[in-house]
Design an enzyme around this catalytic site. Structure first.
Site, PDB file in Angstrom:
ATOM      1  N   HIS A 158      49.784  34.064  39.431  1.00 31.66           N
ATOM      2  CA  HIS A 158      48.631  34.176  38.538  1.00 31.66           C
ATOM      3  C   HIS A 158      47.468  33.321  39.054  1.00 31.66           C
ATOM      4  CE1 HIS A 158      51.633  35.816  35.721  1.00 31.66           C
ATOM      5  NE2 HIS A 158      50.601  36.412  35.151  1.00 31.66           N
ATOM      6  N   LYS A 166      45.435  29.567  34.803  1.00 30.47           N
ATOM      7  CA  LYS A 166      46.546  29.784  33.866  1.00 30.47           C
ATOM      8  C   LYS A 166      47.270  28.466  33.619  1.00 30.47           C
ATOM      9  CE  LYS A 166      50.511  32.803  32.950  1.00 30.47           C
ATOM     10  NZ  LYS A 166      50.001  33.199  31.620  1.00 30.47           N
TER      11      LYS A 166
END
Length: 251
Positions: free
Chosen positions: A144, A148
């Site tokens: 990600h 995040k």
């Protein structure tokens, strides 16, 4: 026409959902909720607290923050059991238990990933785990963007839980293999996180056997696909009775 209250309306996902709903004829957003209402430029009213919402609605979509789970569940219950589509990630075990308990008397839709493709991948992974058995080691890799906060991702844990549910015996999740000075246990599912750049979301399930490797993978190209899943879930949930629903109902 499904009437939606959108929690987190001023965030990135809120903007995606607002735009998507404006292009559909089967639903509309009647109110938004966000702490940063000054950034709201949509055609619907926005409030800083869900308790302030007076507009009648058929369903709530939540893409806000885990801390707002309890107020959303209370509001939904007070309004006669409005279905809640919970798309926020990062819930604690206690919060997951809370929403599960609420589903006994309220219609709750909860998925840690709103992508239809990811949920299809989940079903394929479960099938593979049943067929391959303990002759194949299972590893999950998720990637990600660098903003995040939670790791591993909720989707990686969702995949791991699904795989564990079809395996024989106890399953252990291994997050920190470098701290272990021992051979891999058959009962393990390794879960690995990568954070960098603007990666939207990539997930791999690796089945490693003797002299062969099978990999299932999914790559999200845009967060818009999560908006599509959330709105489809909201339309699906309108009028539903108490229970805990997830994306398997739409796959």
């Amino acid at each position: 026409m499904t009437r939606i209250i959108l929690c987190g309306c001023c965030g990135k996902m809120g903007h995606f959902i607002t735009q998507l709903v404006s292009e559909r004829t089967d639903c509309e957003i009647v109110a938004g909720v966000d702490l940063n209402v000054n950034a709201q430029t949509a055609s619907y009213p926005a409030y800083t607290s869900i308790d302030q919402v007076a507009e009648a609605a058929d369903v709530i979509i939540d893409f806000s923050h885990p801390s707002l789970l309890t107020p959303i569940l209370h509001y939904a219950a007070e309004k006669g059991g409005i279905p809640a589509v919970l798309c926020t990630t990062g819930y604690t075990a206690e919060q997951t238990a809370e929403l599960t308990k609420a589903s006994e008397t309220q219609p709750i839709f909860y998925s840690r990933n709103m992508s239809l493709g990811i949920n299809l991948m989940l079903e394929l992974a479960k099938k593979a785990a049943k067929v391959l058995g303990d002759q194949f080691d299972i590893e999950i890799v998720e990637k990600h963007h660098n903003q995040k906060i939670d790791a591993p991702s909720g989707t990686a844990l969702m995949l791991a839980d699904a795989l564990a549910s079809v395996r024989d015996g106890e399953t252990q999740y291994m997050y920190d293999r470098h701290a272990q000075r021992k051979k891999r246990e058959k009962s393990e599912i390794g879960i690995h996180s990568v954070r960098g750049g603007t990666i939207v979301g990539e997930h791999e399930v690796i089945f490693a056997g003797n002299n062969e490797v099978i990999t299932l993978s999914h790559s999200a190209q845009s967060k818009e696909l999560f908006a599509v899943g959330a709105v489809n879930a909201a339309v699906f949930m309108s009028g539903k009775g108490p229970g805990l629903y997830d994306m398997s109902a739409l796959v």
